[in-house]
Design a protein around this motif. Structure first.
Motif, PDB file in Angstrom:
ATOM      1  N   TRP A 484       0.855  -1.192   0.000  1.00 12.26           N
ATOM      2  CA  TRP A 484       0.000   0.000   0.000  1.00 12.26           C
ATOM      3  C   TRP A 484       0.886   1.236   0.000  1.00 12.26           C
ATOM      4  O   TRP A 484       2.110   1.134   0.103  1.00 12.26           O
ATOM      5  CB  TRP A 484      -0.967  -0.009   1.187  1.00 12.26           C
ATOM      6  N   ASP A 485       0.281   2.404  -0.151  1.00 12.43           N
ATOM      7  CA  ASP A 485       1.048   3.626  -0.400  1.00 12.43           C
ATOM      8  C   ASP A 485       1.531   4.354   0.840  1.00 12.43           C
ATOM      9  O   ASP A 485       2.224   5.363   0.721  1.00 12.43           O
ATOM     10  CB  ASP A 485       0.207   4.611  -1.235  1.00 12.43           C
ATOM     11  N   GLY A 486       1.159   3.896   2.033  1.00 11.59           N
ATOM     12  CA  GLY A 486       1.492   4.681   3.214  1.00 11.59           C
ATOM     13  C   GLY A 486       0.544   5.859   3.333  1.00 11.59           C
ATOM     14  O   GLY A 486      -0.252   6.134   2.428  1.00 11.59           O
ATOM     15  N   PHE A 487       0.622   6.551   4.459  1.00  8.64           N
ATOM     16  CA  PHE A 487      -0.330   7.632   4.681  1.00  8.64           C
ATOM     17  C   PHE A 487       0.240   9.017   4.448  1.00  8.64           C
ATOM     18  O   PHE A 487      -0.463  10.001   4.590  1.00  8.64           O
ATOM     19  CB  PHE A 487      -0.912   7.546   6.091  1.00  8.64           C
ATOM     20  N   THR A 488       1.522   9.111   4.120  1.00  7.61           N
ATOM     21  CA  THR A 488       2.086  10.425   3.785  1.00  7.61           C
ATOM     22  C   THR A 488       3.151  10.240   2.720  1.00  7.61           C
ATOM     23  O   THR A 488       3.668   9.143   2.504  1.00  7.61           O
ATOM     24  CB  THR A 488       2.762  11.091   5.008  1.00  7.61           C
ATOM     25  N   ARG A 489       3.481  11.333   2.087  1.00  6.43           N
ATOM     26  CA  ARG A 489       4.550  11.279   1.089  1.00  6.43           C
ATOM     27  C   ARG A 489       5.868  10.908   1.739  1.00  6.43           C
ATOM     28  O   ARG A 489       6.695  10.233   1.137  1.00  6.43           O
ATOM     29  CB  ARG A 489       4.664  12.642   0.396  1.00  6.43           C
ATOM     30  N   THR A 490       6.073  11.373   2.965  1.00  5.35           N
ATOM     31  CA  THR A 490       7.345  11.073   3.621  1.00  5.35           C
ATOM     32  C   THR A 490       7.449   9.609   4.008  1.00  5.35           C
ATOM     33  O   THR A 490       8.531   9.042   4.029  1.00  5.35           O
ATOM     34  CB  THR A 490       7.517  11.949   4.875  1.00  5.35           C
ATOM     35  N   GLU A 491       6.313   8.953   4.308  1.00  4.45           N
ATOM     36  CA  GLU A 491       6.375   7.539   4.679  1.00  4.45           C
ATOM     37  C   GLU A 491       6.604   6.660   3.458  1.00  4.45           C
ATOM     38  O   GLU A 491       7.410   5.751   3.482  1.00  4.45           O
ATOM     39  CB  GLU A 491       5.075   7.119   5.373  1.00  4.45           C
ATOM     40  N   GLY A 492       5.905   6.930   2.378  1.00  2.00           N
ATOM     41  CA  GLY A 492       6.085   6.158   1.164  1.00  2.00           C
ATOM     42  C   GLY A 492       5.422   4.791   1.221  1.00  2.00           C
ATOM     43  O   GLY A 492       4.797   4.415   2.215  1.00  2.00           O
ATOM     44  N   ALA A 493       5.571   4.031   0.124  1.00  2.00           N
ATOM     45  CA  ALA A 493       4.915   2.733   0.001  1.00  2.00           C
ATOM     46  C   ALA A 493       5.494   1.726   0.993  1.00  2.00           C
ATOM     47  O   ALA A 493       6.688   1.752   1.295  1.00  2.00           O
ATOM     48  CB  ALA A 493       5.069   2.218  -1.423  1.00  2.00           C
ATOM     49  N   ARG A 494       4.605   0.827   1.472  1.00  3.59           N
ATOM     50  CA  ARG A 494       5.006  -0.168   2.474  1.00  3.59           C
ATOM     51  C   ARG A 494       4.478  -1.538   2.061  1.00  3.59           C
ATOM     52  O   ARG A 494       3.527  -1.659   1.290  1.00  3.59           O
ATOM     53  CB  ARG A 494       4.457   0.201   3.855  1.00  3.59           C
ATOM     54  N   HIS A 495       5.121  -2.567   2.607  1.00  3.52           N
ATOM     55  CA  HIS A 495       4.683  -3.943   2.379  1.00  3.52           C
ATOM     56  C   HIS A 495       4.484  -4.610   3.730  1.00  3.52           C
ATOM     57  O   HIS A 495       5.226  -4.354   4.671  1.00  3.52           O
ATOM     58  CB  HIS A 495       5.713  -4.717   1.568  1.00  3.52           C
ATOM     59  N   THR A 496       3.443  -5.460   3.789  1.00  9.55           N
ATOM     60  CA  THR A 496       3.067  -6.063   5.061  1.00  9.55           C
ATOM     61  C   THR A 496       2.882  -7.565   4.931  1.00  9.55           C
ATOM     62  O   THR A 496       2.330  -8.057   3.955  1.00  9.55           O
ATOM     63  CB  THR A 496       1.755  -5.448   5.561  1.00  9.55           C
ATOM     64  N   PHE A 497       3.348  -8.275   5.941  1.00  6.37           N
ATOM     65  CA  PHE A 497       3.092  -9.697   6.108  1.00  6.37           C
ATOM     66  C   PHE A 497       2.320  -9.899   7.408  1.00  6.37           C
ATOM     67  O   PHE A 497       2.686  -9.312   8.427  1.00  6.37           O
ATOM     68  CB  PHE A 497       4.398 -10.494   6.195  1.00  6.37           C
ATOM     69  N   ASP A 498       1.301 -10.758   7.378  1.00  6.89           N
ATOM     70  CA  ASP A 498       0.461 -10.945   8.569  1.00  6.89           C
ATOM     71  C   ASP A 498       0.026 -12.405   8.669  1.00  6.89           C
ATOM     72  O   ASP A 498      -0.424 -12.985   7.683  1.00  6.89           O
ATOM     73  CB  ASP A 498      -0.776 -10.046   8.453  1.00  6.89           C
ATOM     74  N   LEU A 499       0.161 -12.965   9.847  1.00  3.97           N
ATOM     75  CA  LEU A 499      -0.317 -14.320  10.101  1.00  3.97           C
ATOM     76  C   LEU A 499      -1.167 -14.329  11.361  1.00  3.97           C
ATOM     77  O   LEU A 499      -0.774 -13.743  12.379  1.00  3.97           O
ATOM     78  CB  LEU A 499       0.850 -15.283  10.292  1.00  3.97           C
TER      79      LEU A 499
END
Length: 543
Positions: A484-499
């Motif tokens: 997903w894109d993150g919530f601000t321009r400074t944070e940037g796109a992120r990837h998540t793993f969840d179990l």
């Protein structure tokens, strides 16, 4: 016993309409409308002009006296705008200063939220436009309001007019958050992070407050409400920020206004454009009852973390410490509100992800929610001998007070909120999250699929998502993975793993979130956490 001595006119006027207290030779006090930290507001009759007015009695103990009353009146008198309260007069009575203002019948936004519940997004957008106009008029005069919150927004009955009031702590641009007396000036839940430094702040600080207010207007709760002032300040300055579920078309403007870096924050003109589009769209999403919008880590997934910019972290931390010191030495925490009333509460968080293959566990829920209070990681030696699994090189096994142990990278710091535990990297870019809850009827797979269905609503730019059934230590489990894109321009796109998996009637959820480009690192932390996870160590494992 002699009756307790009261200051001001409360001892005379508190009994309601018909009392005989007249101030300034013309204003007869009738009933108390509200009381804040710095003043009490009365309904009064202007016997000279035959009209009803609101009279604000400044508390002598709050400081400022007549000079303070005159200063506040002059500040408001400079601002001529239909959505700013009108000041008529300043008078003294027995040494107590009073400000005479227009009477806005109808109560505050805080009253409305407590009584009738949240607003629909389109209605909140119209309210936001009115407040933007009021703030713009103030900023054009070089005045910062510094206490924009639901209790200071009046809603006129019958007309629907929105009125911004209580400029009691307003200052010219560049003034500080910490007063000369050491008091924290404003309401922490609605105070911009740059003001937490105790340093200079400009009009963008009021726009941050407007963003927090819009969240409260639609959900019934402030996004930064916590159980302690320290928790609130930490959430504002360092915690992840996720616009809560139910904001609908307001998400872009709220995201922009809650940008921590004031230079990157959404400006008034663009905010007005977005709010106008939302207001013109009509209806929008239905308002969310306050009880529903508090983030539950599993199916609700109301939002993702907004880590602070590393370049500002040291200054913000210093400001947070200064603010906490000011609060703990008995200074006034919340400035006066015209009609009193509380503000709502809310939290947010980022969602997690799924591993690609359906096999033994490997997946992580991205991100955590705004950590309420940081604490050192529990000591590895706290785990009972033989009850923990070994940690890989570079990791340490922690026995968490919430009732489990696992391996996290050395140097990661523990934070918590009322539902979740987080272990984060020193720069805040990598987050490991854990939550335990009662097992849902649909089991782990049903919980993950529910979260996935809400992914596009709660995670901007939600993509590359998948949910697959799997097992963890032979138990039913589900893996969720997404970008997903993150919530601000400074944070940037992120990837998540969840179990998540079910064990003895408890649903365990472990996730890892990192910036895109560091997924290999995320997978390593994810595998280490899952391979080492042991329930029932360090505290109670009950949800």
């Amino acid at each position: 016993m002699a009756p307790e001595r009261r200051t001001g006119v409360e001892g005379v006027a508190q009994d309601g309409p018909g009392n005989s207290t007249v101030i300034g030779g013309r204003y007869r006090l009738q009933e108390r409308l509200g009381r804040g930290g710095m003043g009490t507001v009365w309904r009064a009759a202007d016997e000279l002009l035959g009209r009803s007015v609101a009279v604000k009695e400044l508390h002598v103990d709050a400081g400022g006296g007549s000079a303070g009353a005159l200063r506040e009146a002059r500040v408001v008198a400079q601002i001529r705008h239909p959505h700013v309260v009108v000041v008529h007069d300043v008078v003294e009575h027995e040494g107590i200063p009073f400000i005479v203002m227009e009477l806005v019948d109808g109560g505050s936004l805080a009253d409305r939220l407590a009584g009738a519940g949240p607003l629909a997004p389109a209605e909140a957008a119209r309210l936001g436009l009115a407040l933007l106009g009021a703030l713009g008029a103030a900023h054009d005069r070089g005045v910062l309001h510094r206490d924009v919150k639901p209790a200071n927004v009046l809603l006129e009955a019958g007309t629907g007019r929105v009125v911004l009031t209580d400029f009691g702590i307003a200052r010219l641009a560049g003034a500080t958050t910490i007063s000369e007396a050491g008091a924290f000036m404003g309401s922490p839940e609605y105070t911009a992070p740059e003001r937490m430094q105790g340093g200079e702040a400009g009009p963008a600080a009021d726009l941050w407050s407007l963003g927090a207010l819009l969240c409260a207007a639609v959900t019934g709760e402030s996004p930064f409400r916590r159980d302690s002032v320290g928790g609130i300040l930490h959430a504002v300055v360092f915690g992840e920020i996720r616009p809560p579920a139910g904001l609908g078309p307001l998400v872009p403007v709220v995201r922009g206004l809650l940008e921590r870096d004031p230079e990157q924050r959404l400006g008034a003109a663009e905010a007005a454009r977005l709010l106008s589009a939302c207001a013109a769209d009509g209806g929008g999403a239905e308002p969310v009852p306050a009880a529903r919008h508090a983030p539950a880590e599993r199916a609700t997934r109301p939002g993702g973390p907004l880590p602070p910019e590393s370049g500002r972290r040291r200054a913000l931390r210093a400001g947070l410490v200064a603010a906490l010191i000011a609060l703990t030495v008995g200074a006034t925490v919340t400035a006066t509100s015209l009609l009193g009333g509380g503000d709502g509460r809310a939290e947010g968080r980022e969602s997690g992800a799924t591993a690609g293959a359906a096999g033994p566990s490997r997946s992580a829920s991205a991100s955590s929610s705004p950590p309420a209070s940081p604490s050192p990681a529990p000591s590895p030696s706290a785990s009972p001998a033989g009850s923990v699994r070994p940690a890989p090189a570079g990791y340490q096994v922690v026995a968490d007070p919430r009732g489990f142990s696992l391996a996290v990278p050395a140097g990661y710091r523990r934070t918590t909120d009322d539902q979740r535990v987080f272990y984060g990297s020193p720069d805040g870019s990598v987050r490991i999250g854990i939550r335990t809850s009662a097992a849902p009827a649909g089991g782990p797979l049903g919980a993950m699929r529910s979260a996935d269905r809400q992914g596009a609503e709660t995670n901007p730019g939600y993509r590359d998502n998948k949910v697959v059934p799997t097992t963890h230590d032979g138990l039913p489990a589900a893996l969720w993975e997404f970008t997903w894109d993150g919530f601000t321009r400074t944070e940037g796109a992120r990837h998540t793993f969840d179990l998540c998996w079910e064990q003895d009637g408890v649903l365990y959820d472990v996730w890892v979130s990192t910036p895109v480009g560091r997924t290999a690192e995320a997978r390593g932390h994810f595998d280490a956490a899952l391979d080492s996870f042991v329930p029932g160590v360090g505290g109670s494992a009950s949800p």
